[in-house]
Scaffold this motif. Structure first.
Motif, PDB file in Angstrom:
ATOM      1  N   ALA A   1       8.503 -26.033  10.037  1.00  0.00           N
ATOM      2  CA  ALA A   1       9.239 -27.541  10.232  1.00  0.00           C
ATOM      3  C   ALA A   1       8.399 -28.175   8.591  1.00  0.00           C
ATOM      4  CB  ALA A   1       8.618 -27.866  11.512  1.00  0.00           C
ATOM      5  N   GLN A   2       7.376 -27.801   8.335  1.00  0.00           N
ATOM      6  CA  GLN A   2       5.892 -28.633   7.096  1.00  0.00           C
ATOM      7  C   GLN A   2       6.948 -28.673   5.967  1.00  0.00           C
ATOM      8  OE1 GLN A   2       2.134 -27.649   8.268  1.00  0.00           O
ATOM      9  NE2 GLN A   2       1.677 -28.744   9.201  1.00  0.00           N
TER      10      GLN A   2
ATOM     11  N   LEU B   1      -1.587 -29.767  -0.534  1.00  0.00           N
ATOM     12  CA  LEU B   1      -1.127 -29.519   0.338  1.00  0.00           C
ATOM     13  C   LEU B   1       0.111 -27.769   1.441  1.00  0.00           C
ATOM     14  CD1 LEU B   1       0.125 -33.106   1.973  1.00  0.00           C
ATOM     15  CD2 LEU B   1      -1.874 -31.715   2.608  1.00  0.00           C
TER      16      LEU B   1
ATOM     17  N   ALA C   1       2.403 -25.717   3.389  1.00  0.00           N
ATOM     18  CA  ALA C   1       2.703 -25.841   4.846  1.00  0.00           C
ATOM     19  C   ALA C   1       2.119 -25.122   5.514  1.00  0.00           C
ATOM     20  CB  ALA C   1       4.317 -25.594   4.467  1.00  0.00           C
ATOM     21  N   GLN C   2       2.340 -25.059   7.040  1.00  0.00           N
ATOM     22  CA  GLN C   2       1.687 -23.930   8.180  1.00  0.00           C
ATOM     23  C   GLN C   2       2.634 -24.208   8.583  1.00  0.00           C
ATOM     24  OE1 GLN C   2      -2.005 -23.612   8.082  1.00  0.00           O
ATOM     25  NE2 GLN C   2      -1.610 -24.621   5.890  1.00  0.00           N
ATOM     26  N   SER C   3       4.169 -23.950   8.812  1.00  0.00           N
ATOM     27  CA  SER C   3       5.175 -23.454   9.785  1.00  0.00           C
ATOM     28  C   SER C   3       6.077 -24.313   8.500  1.00  0.00           C
ATOM     29  CB  SER C   3       5.341 -24.735  11.070  1.00  0.00           C
ATOM     30  OG  SER C   3       5.376 -25.995  10.235  1.00  0.00           O
TER      31      SER C   3
ATOM     32  N   ALA D   1       9.979 -29.747   5.925  1.00  0.00           N
ATOM     33  CA  ALA D   1       9.548 -31.097   5.557  1.00  0.00           C
ATOM     34  C   ALA D   1       9.061 -31.984   4.112  1.00  0.00           C
ATOM     35  CB  ALA D   1       8.536 -32.017   6.392  1.00  0.00           C
ATOM     36  N   PHE D   2       8.653 -30.942   3.866  1.00  0.00           N
ATOM     37  CA  PHE D   2       7.813 -31.275   2.002  1.00  0.00           C
ATOM     38  C   PHE D   2       9.441 -30.701   1.535  1.00  0.00           C
ATOM     39  CE2 PHE D   2       3.845 -29.044   2.289  1.00  0.00           C
ATOM     40  CZ  PHE D   2       3.701 -30.235   2.705  1.00  0.00           C
TER      41      PHE D   2
ATOM     42  N   PRO E   1       3.768 -36.999   1.628  1.00  0.00           N
ATOM     43  CA  PRO E   1       2.867 -35.631   1.891  1.00  0.00           C
ATOM     44  C   PRO E   1       1.038 -36.845   1.207  1.00  0.00           C
ATOM     45  CG  PRO E   1       4.122 -35.580   0.178  1.00  0.00           C
ATOM     46  CD  PRO E   1       5.270 -36.120   0.560  1.00  0.00           C
TER      47      PRO E   1
ATOM     48  N   ARG F   1       8.233 -39.662   6.323  1.00  0.00           N
ATOM     49  CA  ARG F   1       6.444 -39.681   5.801  1.00  0.00           C
ATOM     50  C   ARG F   1       6.745 -38.548   4.252  1.00  0.00           C
ATOM     51  NH1 ARG F   1       2.884 -36.184   9.944  1.00  0.00           N
ATOM     52  NH2 ARG F   1       0.834 -36.911   9.173  1.00  0.00           N
TER      53      ARG F   1
END
Length: 465
Positions: free
Chosen positions: A318-319, A312, A314-316, A322-323, A270, A268
């Protein structure tokens, strides 16, 4: 079947140290060379390493040390000349001790970087060296190549995270240097000599590593920036505004995201479509600090000053992961696309924006190419990779590869930069070092090599021709 000389050497090695030579030991990630080996030795401790080295010295057989095999400059494979003994440290993969009150861990050279991270986490500490290949790369290989990675901005290269080493020198003697001291001002620093020598002066078998407290608050952001010059300005603001809390600052060209879409669509992205330039920023802040608030303040200033246009946060965890996956998978997408020429370069920070403009103009004059420029902007390390235009193949441009690399490296050196930022010299860049290296430094390097390894058995052909 072994030839008589190899058979005689095998008889001198410690019992149980030899292993069958599997194909994986002869490979390197880019597939440029296939290595060779007369024997494969897998010692279990430093005394067995020393015995192997003594036997090879007596037989005048070259030794190629091998860690995780992730190096990108051919230091782990000898593709021509007399077959060497290949020495893997994969059986030496234990943590010998940990001292959380000292922030020290002693690791054997065959431990993967991930295993070192896990051992540090078990005592509520971190080992800050971070590489995409950390599940395979070993600590011995990281030190032998003075590996960099994504946290150099805050923590330095592998050398800066090592207090002492144990190593076997070319005559088979053992250097007992596993110091846990921060201060030891007692003459020549043999540790620093062996770190970054790529196995050409000895074999690192264990290391005392500097640990650090685990960060209390971590924030991660993907920020769309106007251009590399704006990214550099944003870095300066972040360093000042966050009081040294910046741990990673990665520049990502939009071509990298396009390559992910083309070669690895399951990842995915961003931003879609990809903006021309992004920054991946990570900060580690003291307890009680809100990293999202700190990043928000930084972004607000960046937008106000025309440096950034979108982001963006990251709110967690996991995010954030992902970055980082996006950044870490770009090299794999590069491999799948197939580069005409790849360059691991470093430049003074202020030279980077102009270099990117001038290098692109130079390549436009040579042909129709796609350029994927990305890397560790915070420490000046760029991966400047040249690819065929869409619809064309790498093979069509093979003849241009030497001219492209010559031009890129010439531009880098002229700006006070380096043609090898973090991957080392290996065998790939021996001629580059001979051409652009300082003559006095090269003479000193050759004198050191001759003094420590007069038989020339340690990783022959690597670093120095």
């Amino acid at each position: 079947m072994l030839n008589p000389a190899t058979e005689a050497l095998a008889a001198e090695l410690p019992e149980g140290v030899l292993r069958p030579i599997e194909e994986r030991y002869l490979e390197e990630p880019r597939g440029r060379w296939r290595g060779q080996a007369g024997l494969l030795a897998a010692p279990r401790d430093v005394t067995e390493v020393a015995a192997v080295v003594r036997a090879c010295a007596a037989a005048r057989v070259g030794i190629v040390p091998r860690g995780g095999g992730t190096g990108l400059v051919g230091g782990q494979v000898l593709h021509d000349g007399p077959p060497p003994l290949l020495l893997t440290l994969e059986r030496m993969a234990s943590a010998r001790g940990a001292w959380p009150e000292e922030d020290v861990l002693i690791a054997e050279a065959g431990m993967t970087l991930q295993a070192v991270h896990d051992a540090a986490a078990a005592i509520d500490r971190q080992f800050p060296l971070s590489l995409a290949s950390q599940g395979t790369a070993t600590i011995g290989g990281c030190l032998a190549t003075n590996a960099g990675g994504v946290a150099v901005l805050r923590w330095g290269n592998a050398r800066a995270l090592c207090l002492g080493i144990e190593a076997v020198l070319p005559d088979g003697s053992i250097l007992h240097g596993l110091s846990r001291l921060r201060k030891d001002n007692t003459g020549y620093d043999i540790r620093d000599l062996l770190i970054g020598a790529e196995g050409s002066l000895g074999i690192i078998t264990a290391a005392s590593l500097r640990l650090a407290p685990r960060p209390a608050a971590v924030g991660t952001a993907m920020i769309v920036v106007r251009d590399p010059a704006a990214a550099l300005q944003l870095l300066g603001i972040a360093q000042a505004q966050l009081a040294g809390g910046v741990t990673g600052f990665e520049l990502i060209g939009g071509t990298g995201l396009e390559f992910l879409a083309e070669a690895m669509p399951s990842i995915r992205r961003p931003f879609d479509p990809a903006p021309p330039w992004l920054v991946l920023l990570e900060v580690a802040l003291p307890a009680g600090t809100d990293p999202l608030e700190a990043l928000g303040d930084l972004l607000e200033r960046g937008i106000a000053e025309g440096l950034a246009s979108d982001a963006l946060l990251a709110q967690s965890a996991a995010q954030a992961a992902a970055f980082w996956t996006v950044r870490e998978q770009i090299p794999e997408a590069n491999r799948l696309i197939g580069a005409v020429a790849s360059h691991d370069i470093s430049l003074p920070l202020s030279e980077i924006p102009r270099f990117i403009i001038d290098a692109c103009a130079m390549l436009d004059a040579l042909g129709d190419f796609r350029i994927n420029c990305f890397g560790h902007l915070g420490d000046g390390n760029l991966h400047y990779n040249v690819f065929p235009a869409r619809g064309h193949t790498r093979a069509e441009h093979d003849a241009l590869r030497p001219a492209i690399s010559e031009a890129v490296h010439s531009m880098v050196v002229a700006r006070g930069g380096s043609f090898s930022a973090e991957h080392g010299i290996g065998r790939l860049k021996v001629a580059d070092l001979a051409r652009w290296g300082d003559p006095t430094r090269l003479a000193a390097m050759r004198a050191i090599k001759a003094a420590l390894d007069p038989l020339g058995i340690m990783n022959p052909g690597a670093v120095l021709a």
